[in-house]
Structures are given as C-alpha cells and as structure tokens.
Design a protein around this motif. Structure first.
Motif, mmCIF file in Angstrom:
data_model
loop_
_atom_site.group_PDB
_atom_site.id
_atom_site.type_symbol
_atom_site.label_atom_id
_atom_site.label_comp_id
_atom_site.label_asym_id
_atom_site.label_seq_id
_atom_site.Cartn_x
_atom_site.Cartn_y
_atom_site.Cartn_z
ATOM 1 N N VAL A 172 0.831 -1.201 0.000
ATOM 2 C CA VAL A 172 0.000 0.000 0.000
ATOM 3 C C VAL A 172 0.867 1.253 0.000
ATOM 4 C CG1 VAL A 172 -1.707 1.312 1.304
ATOM 5 C CG2 VAL A 172 -1.890 -1.172 1.156
ATOM 6 N N THR A 173 0.503 2.226 -0.824
ATOM 7 C CA THR A 173 1.131 3.536 -0.820
ATOM 8 C C THR A 173 0.041 4.590 -0.685
ATOM 9 O OG1 THR A 173 0.976 4.081 -3.178
ATOM 10 C CG2 THR A 173 2.758 2.597 -2.522
ATOM 11 N N GLU A 174 0.461 5.844 -0.668
ATOM 12 C CA GLU A 174 -0.524 6.929 -0.543
ATOM 13 C C GLU A 174 -1.409 7.029 -1.775
ATOM 14 O OE1 GLU A 174 2.390 10.513 -2.157
ATOM 15 O OE2 GLU A 174 1.893 10.375 -0.032
ATOM 16 N N ASP A 175 -1.048 6.370 -2.859
ATOM 17 C CA ASP A 175 -1.862 6.402 -4.060
ATOM 18 C C ASP A 175 -2.976 5.356 -4.070
ATOM 19 O OD1 ASP A 175 -0.515 8.521 -5.238
ATOM 20 O OD2 ASP A 175 1.005 7.228 -6.136
ATOM 21 N N CYS A 176 -3.074 4.567 -3.022
ATOM 22 C CA CYS A 176 -4.103 3.519 -2.947
ATOM 23 C C CYS A 176 -5.219 3.965 -2.000
ATOM 24 C CB CYS A 176 -3.524 2.196 -2.431
ATOM 25 S SG CYS A 176 -2.084 1.622 -3.345
ATOM 26 N N VAL A 177 -6.449 3.914 -2.462
ATOM 27 C CA VAL A 177 -7.590 4.135 -1.591
ATOM 28 C C VAL A 177 -7.973 2.849 -0.887
ATOM 29 C CG1 VAL A 177 -10.050 4.662 -1.548
ATOM 30 C CG2 VAL A 177 -8.481 6.153 -2.779
ATOM 31 N N LYS A 178 -7.889 1.747 -1.625
ATOM 32 C CA LYS A 178 -8.305 0.454 -1.083
ATOM 33 C C LYS A 178 -7.092 -0.451 -0.837
ATOM 34 C CE LYS A 178 -11.074 -0.189 -4.546
ATOM 35 N NZ LYS A 178 -12.049 -0.807 -5.483
ATOM 36 N N GLU A 179 -7.108 -1.106 0.306
ATOM 37 C CA GLU A 179 -6.144 -2.168 0.604
ATOM 38 C C GLU A 179 -6.893 -3.490 0.571
ATOM 39 O OE1 GLU A 179 -3.296 -3.817 4.249
ATOM 40 O OE2 GLU A 179 -4.053 -1.754 4.284
ATOM 41 N N VAL A 180 -6.412 -4.420 -0.198
ATOM 42 C CA VAL A 180 -7.083 -5.713 -0.328
ATOM 43 C C VAL A 180 -6.080 -6.823 -0.038
ATOM 44 C CG1 VAL A 180 -8.792 -4.879 -1.971
ATOM 45 C CG2 VAL A 180 -6.644 -5.815 -2.813
ATOM 46 N N PRO A 181 -6.568 -7.986 0.423
ATOM 47 C CA PRO A 181 -5.634 -9.065 0.749
ATOM 48 C C PRO A 181 -4.977 -9.620 -0.523
ATOM 49 C CG PRO A 181 -7.823 -9.449 1.723
ATOM 50 C CD PRO A 181 -7.967 -8.323 0.745
ATOM 51 N N LEU A 182 -3.759 -10.118 -0.331
ATOM 52 C CA LEU A 182 -3.124 -10.902 -1.386
ATOM 53 C C LEU A 182 -3.720 -12.294 -1.397
ATOM 54 C CD1 LEU A 182 0.575 -9.907 -0.679
ATOM 55 C CD2 LEU A 182 -0.869 -8.998 -2.487
ATOM 56 N N SER A 183 -3.719 -12.946 -2.524
ATOM 57 C CA SER A 183 -4.213 -14.318 -2.592
ATOM 58 C C SER A 183 -3.316 -15.246 -1.797
ATOM 59 C CB SER A 183 -4.271 -14.802 -4.044
ATOM 60 O OG SER A 183 -5.310 -14.168 -4.739
ATOM 61 N N ALA A 184 -3.948 -16.176 -1.105
ATOM 62 C CA ALA A 184 -3.166 -17.151 -0.318
ATOM 63 C C ALA A 184 -2.422 -18.075 -1.267
ATOM 64 C CB ALA A 184 -4.107 -17.952 0.555
#
Length: 355
Positions: A343-355
C-alpha cells in the motif's frame, strides 16, 4: 524477558539493523519452500528455516558492506544462467517451475548473489593463512564473530522468534483503525500485488523494477527495500494511470513515434553501442523497459498539452495544470487497490493478497 517494548513496524516479522523483513516476503518464500519440500517438513521447522534464510540474506549483505566485498550484476546474471542450465533442461521447464512454485527470476538472482557473497566473504576470512589448520582456525573464529555481531542486530516478532538468529523478541504491530478501515474488497488474483481499474500489476513486474531501483540506488541489489518499495509501486501505478487517462482523452502514440524517440535518446546519451549495452547491464533494464518509459513520457506530454490547451499565458497554463493534476490524481486513486504490504498513498483500497 527478551521482549522489547517497541513493536515492529506494521507488516514486518523481523528486522536486521535497519533492514526490514516483511510478512509478504516471508509468505512468498514459505510458498517456494513448500513447493520444493512437498509437505515433508513440520510447520515449526519450516517457519524457522524460511525466516532464517531471510535473516541470513541480510546478515551477508551487511557483512559484505563492512568488508567492502561486492558482486556485480553481470556475475549474478552468469550465475543465474549456470543455475538454470544445471537445474532445467529447457527454458519452458524453467518457466513452468516459476509458474508452479511462485518463485521469480529476482528470487533466483537473490539466491545466486547470496551464494557468491558467502564464497567471497569466506575467502576474506581466511586470507593470509598458510596452512589448512590456520585456515580452519581463522574461519571458525571469524564465523563466530560474524554470528555474534549480527544476532545482536536482529529482532524477531513474537511468533517468529528463533534463538539461533535472534537476540531480541519484539511484539508485532497491531492493525491500526486506519489500516483496518482502508482494507476492503476480495483478495487480488494470484500473482498480483495491485490493480488499477481492471489492469493488473504483477508481482514479477514489481520484483523486476525493485531490482532496477536497487541498482539505480547504489549499483547493487540489496538496498533498503523499506524506501524503495513505495517508490516502485507508485512508479508502476503511474504507468496505468497515464494509460487510462490517455484512453479517456483520446491521446495516442504510435509505435513509430516511440521507436523514433527511443533512437534519438539513445544516440544522444550513448554515442557508442557498447555504452548502451553497458548501461543495460548496469541498470538491470531491457530495451522493452526503456521503450515503455519513452511511451509513457510521450503520452504524458500529450495529456499535458491537452490539459493546458485553453491557456493564453504561462501563468494560465500553470493554473490549469495544477487543477488538472488534482482531478487526475483523485480520479485514479479511487480506482486503485493495493495488496497488503504494497500500500502507498496512491491507494484508496487495501485488499488481501491471494493465499
């Protein structure tokens, strides 16, 4: 008693001096280990071996800096070529291994560089010895000092503490309300670290540009990833942002224009072909990488010209451009989702990585 009061930064499982070891990195290498191990090793032992490998990578990087021992990018590439020839009969088999194991070429490069550093540091430890007995004594003495020196610099998070590598056990950082509220959406597809609208950013692409950024930073892979990771992620996001904006505005760049600009820049910067080949070798880039950047530069210029077309003065151009950049940034930040750990400041959404 060993636990320190200061927690590791979010997303970390350990730290060697000021060098972080990320949970995403640990999970990545665990998946590679599992592929080769085929379930034969118990989870506790597997965890210790994976974390130990990542810690020792950093130990040898730091020892190489202390002793002024280096490995050139060309030597790493030769080592990778030799390793591929030893392990895989064809390029197709190698690519199949990468696909199934989740490993990347950058992982293989890191392993090769590590092996070369171990070899050269070991030789430095016994330099000047006249007999086998002297070499043995010097090596054992220096190896013990090496381990003691870097164990003191190593802090492992709770649940990742192994006494062979860590002196300090520190708490893992708890998720903050801000990070919890930002996390949203289903996991990214396998192999992705982010996406902009429907456009993926692959882990292999990220790893490649991390190598380029490392080499630009100090001429060798191994610079502190804590500073480079957000820079590389923002760089890759900008590719997609500009592509999408160019499509929205109808700004196009032909392949002929890209090739012409590439040749012009190449002639200006590298009068000799050998100079250009040397640059490629030392930067870690390919011709395709450079043409990709040329294309983005040309698109950016076209977008800028479109944004300030109505202005009559240079001051008016600047005002229009500033307003445009705000709208542009807001438009594509809303369409950007980054995987946990990327995540950086350019991301609004944080989503999980695939397992």
């Amino acid at each position: 008693m060993l636990a320190a009061s200061t927690a590791l930064a979010p997303g970390l499982v350990a730290r060697v001096a000021d060098r972080p070891i990320y949970k995403t990195e640990y999970d990545h290498w665990t998946a590679i280990y599992d592929f080769g191990d085929e379930g034969e090793t118990k989870p506790a032992q597997r965890s210790e071996e994976v974390l130990g490998l990542l810690i020792v990578f950093n130990w040898y990087d730091l020892e190489a800096e202390r002793l002024n021992v280096s490995v050139s990018p060309a030597e790493v590439r030769r080592g990778v070529t030799e390793a591929k020839a030893d392990e895989w009969d064809t390029e197709a088999e190698f690519q199949e291994y990468l696909r199934k194991s989740g490993a990347t070429v950058a992982d293989l490069e890191r392993s090769v560089r590590f092996e070369l550093l171990v070899e050269r540091i070991s030789k430095r430890y016994v330099a000047g010895a006249k007999t086998d007995a002297d070499r043995s004594r010097l090596y054992v003495r220096n190896a013990r000092r090496f381990e003691a020196r870097f164990r003191r610099m190593t802090a492992c998070g709770t649940g990742y503490f192994y006494k062979d590598y860590c002196v300090k056990e520190v708490p893992l950082a708890a998720a903050t309300p801000a990070s919890a509220s930002r996390a949203a959406g289903p996991p990214l597809a396998p192999g992705l670290v982010a996406r902009v609208a429907d456009r993926p950013i692959y882990k292999t692409d990220f790893d490649h540009w991390m190598v380029v950024a490392d080499m630009a930073a100090d001429g060798e892979v191994g610079d502190d990833p804590a500073e480079l990771r957000p820079q590389v992620m923002q760089f890759l996001l900008s590719f997609h942002w500009i592509d999408l904006e160019a499509e929205r505005l109808g700004v196009n760049v032909s392949q002929g224009a890209i090739d012409t600009a590439f040749r012009r820049q190449k002639r200006q910067s590298f009068p000799k072909a050998t100079d250009f080949e040397k640059y490629l070798a030392e930067s870690g880039q390919t011709v395709e990488d450079i043409k990709r950047r040329v294309r983005i530069d040309l698109l950016s210029n076209g977008i800028r010209d479109r944004a300030v077309a109505r202005a009559k003065t240079s001051e008016g151009q600047q005002r229009l451009l500033e307003r445009y950049v705000v709208r542009f940034t807001n438009r594509y930040r809303r369409q950007t989702a980054c995987g946990t750990g990327y995540v950086t400041e350019d991301c609004v959404k944080e989503v999980p990585l695939s397992a």
